[in-house]
Design a protein around this motif. Sequence first.
Motif, mmCIF file in Angstrom:
data_model
loop_
_atom_site.group_PDB
_atom_site.id
_atom_site.type_symbol
_atom_site.label_atom_id
_atom_site.label_comp_id
_atom_site.label_asym_id
_atom_site.label_seq_id
_atom_site.Cartn_x
_atom_site.Cartn_y
_atom_site.Cartn_z
ATOM 1 N N SER A 1 0.877 -1.032 -0.004
ATOM 2 C CA SER A 1 -0.016 -0.024 0.042
ATOM 3 C C SER A 1 0.835 1.230 -0.062
ATOM 4 O O SER A 1 1.928 1.100 0.112
ATOM 5 C CB SER A 1 -0.983 -0.060 1.346
ATOM 6 O OG SER A 1 0.036 0.205 2.545
ATOM 7 N N ALA A 2 0.166 2.324 -0.017
ATOM 8 C CA ALA A 2 1.010 3.659 -0.042
ATOM 9 C C ALA A 2 1.773 3.617 1.383
ATOM 10 O O ALA A 2 1.024 3.245 2.415
ATOM 11 C CB ALA A 2 -0.028 4.906 -0.156
ATOM 12 N N CYS A 3 2.797 4.396 1.504
ATOM 13 C CA CYS A 3 3.471 4.509 2.661
ATOM 14 C C CYS A 3 3.482 5.677 3.363
ATOM 15 O O CYS A 3 3.773 6.717 2.783
ATOM 16 C CB CYS A 3 5.123 3.901 2.203
ATOM 17 S SG CYS A 3 6.127 4.121 3.755
ATOM 18 N N ALA A 4 2.724 5.521 4.396
ATOM 19 C CA ALA A 4 2.328 6.773 5.018
ATOM 20 C C ALA A 4 3.454 7.360 5.830
ATOM 21 O O ALA A 4 3.635 8.515 5.741
ATOM 22 C CB ALA A 4 1.290 6.582 6.180
ATOM 23 N N GLU A 5 4.254 6.467 6.506
ATOM 24 C CA GLU A 5 5.420 6.707 7.247
ATOM 25 C C GLU A 5 6.655 7.152 6.527
ATOM 26 O O GLU A 5 6.968 6.397 5.690
ATOM 27 C CB GLU A 5 5.729 5.856 8.244
ATOM 28 C CG GLU A 5 6.516 6.531 9.544
ATOM 29 C CD GLU A 5 5.998 5.708 10.673
ATOM 30 O OE1 GLU A 5 7.357 5.275 11.603
ATOM 31 O OE2 GLU A 5 4.936 5.267 11.004
ATOM 32 N N PRO A 6 7.428 8.341 6.807
ATOM 33 C CA PRO A 6 8.485 8.656 5.692
ATOM 34 C C PRO A 6 9.612 7.764 6.157
ATOM 35 O O PRO A 6 9.831 6.779 7.129
ATOM 36 C CB PRO A 6 9.026 9.844 6.486
ATOM 37 C CG PRO A 6 8.211 10.444 7.322
ATOM 38 C CD PRO A 6 7.197 9.176 7.771
ATOM 39 N N VAL A 7 10.474 7.300 4.848
ATOM 40 C CA VAL A 7 11.806 6.492 5.107
ATOM 41 C C VAL A 7 13.016 7.399 4.890
ATOM 42 O O VAL A 7 12.856 8.573 4.546
ATOM 43 C CB VAL A 7 11.466 5.369 4.072
ATOM 44 C CG1 VAL A 7 10.478 4.302 4.382
ATOM 45 C CG2 VAL A 7 11.445 5.875 2.444
ATOM 46 N N ASP A 8 13.995 6.760 5.313
ATOM 47 C CA ASP A 8 15.257 7.341 4.946
ATOM 48 C C ASP A 8 15.435 7.540 3.589
ATOM 49 O O ASP A 8 15.856 8.608 3.006
ATOM 50 C CB ASP A 8 16.426 6.796 5.678
ATOM 51 C CG ASP A 8 16.073 6.715 7.411
ATOM 52 O OD1 ASP A 8 15.754 7.865 7.994
ATOM 53 O OD2 ASP A 8 16.293 5.747 8.120
ATOM 54 N N VAL A 9 15.381 6.505 2.856
ATOM 55 C CA VAL A 9 15.701 6.233 1.518
ATOM 56 C C VAL A 9 15.011 5.874 0.645
ATOM 57 O O VAL A 9 14.533 4.431 1.089
ATOM 58 C CB VAL A 9 17.313 5.803 1.304
ATOM 59 C CG1 VAL A 9 17.756 5.852 -0.053
ATOM 60 C CG2 VAL A 9 18.359 6.317 2.177
ATOM 61 N N ALA A 10 14.399 6.291 -0.352
ATOM 62 C CA ALA A 10 13.468 5.478 -1.308
ATOM 63 C C ALA A 10 14.402 5.434 -2.696
ATOM 64 O O ALA A 10 15.209 6.204 -3.081
ATOM 65 C CB ALA A 10 12.288 6.618 -1.756
ATOM 66 N N ILE A 11 14.441 4.183 -3.090
ATOM 67 C CA ILE A 11 15.355 3.594 -4.401
ATOM 68 C C ILE A 11 14.330 3.433 -5.499
ATOM 69 O O ILE A 11 13.435 2.545 -5.129
ATOM 70 C CB ILE A 11 16.055 2.533 -3.824
ATOM 71 C CG1 ILE A 11 16.890 2.941 -2.593
ATOM 72 C CG2 ILE A 11 17.016 1.946 -4.903
ATOM 73 C CD1 ILE A 11 17.791 1.673 -1.987
ATOM 74 N N ILE A 12 14.801 4.128 -6.527
ATOM 75 C CA ILE A 12 13.703 3.528 -7.690
ATOM 76 C C ILE A 12 14.453 2.647 -8.535
ATOM 77 O O ILE A 12 15.366 3.029 -9.111
ATOM 78 C CB ILE A 12 13.450 5.097 -8.559
ATOM 79 C CG1 ILE A 12 13.358 6.280 -7.582
ATOM 80 C CG2 ILE A 12 12.593 4.803 -9.506
ATOM 81 C CD1 ILE A 12 12.181 6.101 -6.810
ATOM 82 N N GLY A 13 13.868 1.438 -8.741
ATOM 83 C CA GLY A 13 14.512 0.518 -9.712
ATOM 84 C C GLY A 13 14.932 -0.757 -8.638
ATOM 85 O O GLY A 13 15.909 -0.578 -7.704
ATOM 86 N N ALA A 14 14.663 -1.926 -8.693
ATOM 87 C CA ALA A 14 15.234 -3.137 -8.190
ATOM 88 C C ALA A 14 16.040 -3.996 -8.961
ATOM 89 O O ALA A 14 16.012 -5.134 -8.969
ATOM 90 C CB ALA A 14 14.111 -3.888 -7.537
#
Lengths: 464, 464
Positions: free
Chosen positions: B13-26
Motif C-alpha cells: 500500500s501507500a507508505c504513510a510513514e517517511p523512510v530514510d531512502v527511497a530507491i527507484i529500481g530493483a
Amino acid sequence: MGQPIESACRPESACAEPVDVAIIGAGFAGLTAARALVSAGLRVTVLEARDRVGGRIHTRHAQDGTPIDVGGQWVGPGQDKVLALAEELGVETFPSFEEGENLCLHNGRLMRFTGLLPPHEPAALAEVEATFQALDALAQTVDAETPWTSPNAAALDSESFDAWIIRTATSDEARFWMRFLARSVLASEARELSLLHVLFYIKAAGGLAALISMGGGAQERRFSLGAQHLAERLADTVRPHLRLDTPVAALAQDGDGVTITTATGDTVRARHAIVTLPPALAARLRYSPPLPGTRDHLAQRMPMGACIKVQCLYPTPFWREEGLSGMAISEDGPVSLIYDNSPAAGTPGILVAFIEGDEAKEWTARTPAERQSAITQSLVRLFGPRAADMREYIELSWLEEEYARGGYAGVMVPGAWTSLGATLRQPTGRIHWAGTETASRWLGYMDGAIRSGERAAAEILAAR
Amino acid sequence: MGQPIESACRPESACAEPVDVAIIGAGFAGLTAARALVSAGLRVTVLEARDRVGGRIHTRHAQDGTPIDVGGQWVGPGQDKVLALAEELGVETFPSFEEGENLCLHNGRLMRFTGLLPPHEPAALAEVEATFQALDALAQTVDAETPWTSPNAAALDSESFDAWIIRTATSDEARFWMRFLARSVLASEARELSLLHVLFYIKAAGGLAALISMGGGAQERRFSLGAQHLAERLADTVRPHLRLDTPVAALAQDGDGVTITTATGDTVRARHAIVTLPPALAARLRYSPPLPGTRDHLAQRMPMGACIKVQCLYPTPFWREEGLSGMAISEDGPVSLIYDNSPAAGTPGILVAFIEGDEAKEWTARTPAERQSAITQSLVRLFGPRAADMREYIELSWLEEEYARGGYAGVMVPGAWTSLGATLRQPTGRIHWAGTETASRWLGYMDGAIRSGERAAAEILAAR
C-alpha cells in the motif's frame, strides 16, 4: 464551424464527455491543428502544460512594457504559412534593423565589417565561400520529404557535420565559420550533428542564404508586439477548447480512442490525439501500449539544441550613433552572436545575445549574475563602455525550461535519420505527431510548426 | 540490521510513514544500495516498476523448465563484485561452453575457425590485429573515474568511433571487425558512439581482451539457475522493503526530503532518493524542481543500445557432435553473433543469437514470426538443416521493453562526455544517481551496477 463544445467540456475542469481530438501542446503546431479541426466541425481539446500558449515562442515585457521575445522571434521570406497567418489575423511585423556596420571580435581584435562575413585574407575568404557553397550544393541533393531516401543518404548520415568540415575545409577560418553555423543556426556543436540532418535543415529552408540572412532571409522581420502575440491571436480562434496549466502525464489508446491523463489525474477521452512536443519530450510521457521501439529509439537520438537567449536594455540604441548595426560576432565567448533587437520605434535600445552549443551547456549551470557579468564584459569589448550601462537584463536558458528542455529544436545524431527517420511523422495508431521537428519545410521555425499542425489535422480528417 | 520497517510501511500500500531512502529500481544497483542502507540501520523502500526484480537481468523458463536468460547472463574474471556476491549468497555458476570450432559466414561462405577471429589473409589479419591493439592502447590513456579529464579528451570525444575506424584502418576487414565490436559489445553502430566512450568502456573492463573473450573474459561463466536467481537471492536480503509493480511518475524535493509519486498516485516520503534507471529513462520522470539543464541534456545525449536477444531450443546441442562450439559470427545478418547457451547438463541444446544496432532497429518492427523465420534461415546456413528443427523459440527485443528501452546500456554520443559528463554521478540535491551507466568499472555489466549501488549508498551515509 464546430459544435457547442463549451457546454460539453468546461476548460477549467476534467472533461467528462469525449472529444474527437485531444491535442497535447498549444504552440503553433497544436493551435494550428486545433483551428483546422474545429473549423471542420470536430470537438477538440488542447492541453497545454504551461500557463500560456506559444510553446518555444514566448514574449515577456520589460519594466517599461516593451515586448521582449525570449524565444523565437523572426520571420522571413519563404515562410509563407506564418506570414499568411499574421496577415490574416492582422498581426503587424516590422523589418529587423540592419543599417550600419557589423562587428567581429577575434582573438581580442575588433573589426568592423559589412555583409555576412568579417574581413579575411583573400585566400582564406575564398575557401570560406567555397565551403559554404559546397555545403549549399550538397544540401540541394537531399529530399526534404524523406531525407532517408536521398541519394547517398547512408553515407551522409554516417558522419558528423564536424567530420565533413574537417574533410572539406583545410583552413582554420573555414572550419570556424562552419562550426559557427552549427551553433548559430542549430544551437548545436558540429560534432553532435548528423551531416544529413544539417543538409536537410538547409534544404527545408530553401538554401543556406535563406537560413542565415537577415534581409531576404529567416531573420528579416519581427512582430511589433512580440511573436507570442501571433500565438495569442491564433489561440483566440480556439480559446474555448484550450486548457492551460494542464501537463499531460500519460496516453492510453485502445481500438476506439485515446484516454489522456494529466499530471493531476484528470482524464480526457478522445478519438484521436496529436502530440506536438519535440520527440525527446514526447517520449517522456507514458504510453499504453508502450510506443514502438523504433519511435522510442528515434526520440532517444534527437536531443534538443542548447541555447541561452539574453537581452540587454539601454535607454537608447547608442551603437547606431556610431554607425553600428548592433550585429556582432564574438569568437571569444561565451556569447557567439548579437543583434540589435530594439523595437520599431527605436527606444529602448536592446541588444540580443545568444549563448549556444557547449557554451550554453557550460553557462546554464552558472548563476544569472555570473552570466550577466560575463555578457556585459563581452558587450563592452564589442561596443565600448556604454554597453556597461545596462538598464535591464532579461534572459532565458532554454535548457532549464521544463517543457522545452532546449532549443531551437531537436536535432538528429548520426545514423538516426536513415535507421529510424521513417517513424518521425508516422502515426502510432490513433496518436499523430506534429511539432516543428516533423516539418519538411522550415523545420525549427514557427512556419514549420504551422505546417506540421496542418498536416496532422489533415491526417485525422482523412482517417475519419 | 535495520529497523522494523515492516510495521511502518506495508509493501502493498501507500507508505504513510517517511523512510530514510527511497530507491527507484530493483535491479542490481537498487538492490545493492538497499542492502547496504538497511544494514546501516536506515529505513528503505525500493520501488520497482516491473513485477520482478533484476532490471535488465531477466530469466524466463522454457516449457521444460530450463532457465533462459533473456537479458544479461555472463560474468567473468575481474568482475569481483558480482562474483563475490554470488559466492556469498551461494549462487552457483558454471563455465560457458567453448569446446570445438567456431563458425563464420561471410558473403555466403562458411568457415570453421578457432580463437577469436576467423581466417584472414596474413596482411589483412595483421591490420585487424594492429587495429585492435591500437584501440586497446588508446583506451589505456583514458581515466575511468573522470573520462572527461583524460589526456586529449576533447579530441577523443569530438569524433565518432566510426571516424576513428576510417582514419585508422584501411582494409575492409579491419573496419568490419571494429564495427562488429561496436555492435557486439555496445549494441550500437560505430557511427553513433563517441570514440571517448568506446575507450572508456574498454578501460572500465580492464582492456579489450577482458571485454570480448569468453574464457578469461566477460563471457566466462553463467548462472546455473539463470542470472535473475542472483538478483532474487539479493532481493531476499531486503524483501520487506521491496514494492514491485510500482512505476514511479514523479519526484519532488524540498529542503527536508523527497516525495515520490507513483503512476497510480501513491506517495512515498524519504529523506533521500536513489534513481537507478538508465539516464535516458531517468529523465522521463517528472522532477520538481526540474532537473538542472546539464543533467537533462546529458540524458538526451545518452541513448540506449539496441539489441534483440533470441534463444532457439533443440532436443540436444547437435552442433557439438560435429565438433562445433556453437559460437558463430554471421556477417550476412540479421543475426550478428551466436553462442551455445545450453545449460550445464548439456540438454536441451540452446543457441543464443543477438541482433544488434541497426539490424535490431529494423527487426524490432517486424513480427515474431518474421524474426523467427529469418533467424532460422541464418542458423540453417551456419549449422545445417538440423537447425530448422527448433523445439522452442524465446526472444526479447529490449527496444520494446518499456522500463529499459534498449540494452545493454546507455551510450554517449560525441561531445556528451566532455561537455556534460561531470553531471553523470553528481547528486541533484537529495537525489542520487546509480545504475550500471554510472559505474567507472565494468559499466554496462552487473558488476558495474553493483558498484554503482554501493557508491550511491556510501554517498547517502556520508551525507547524514
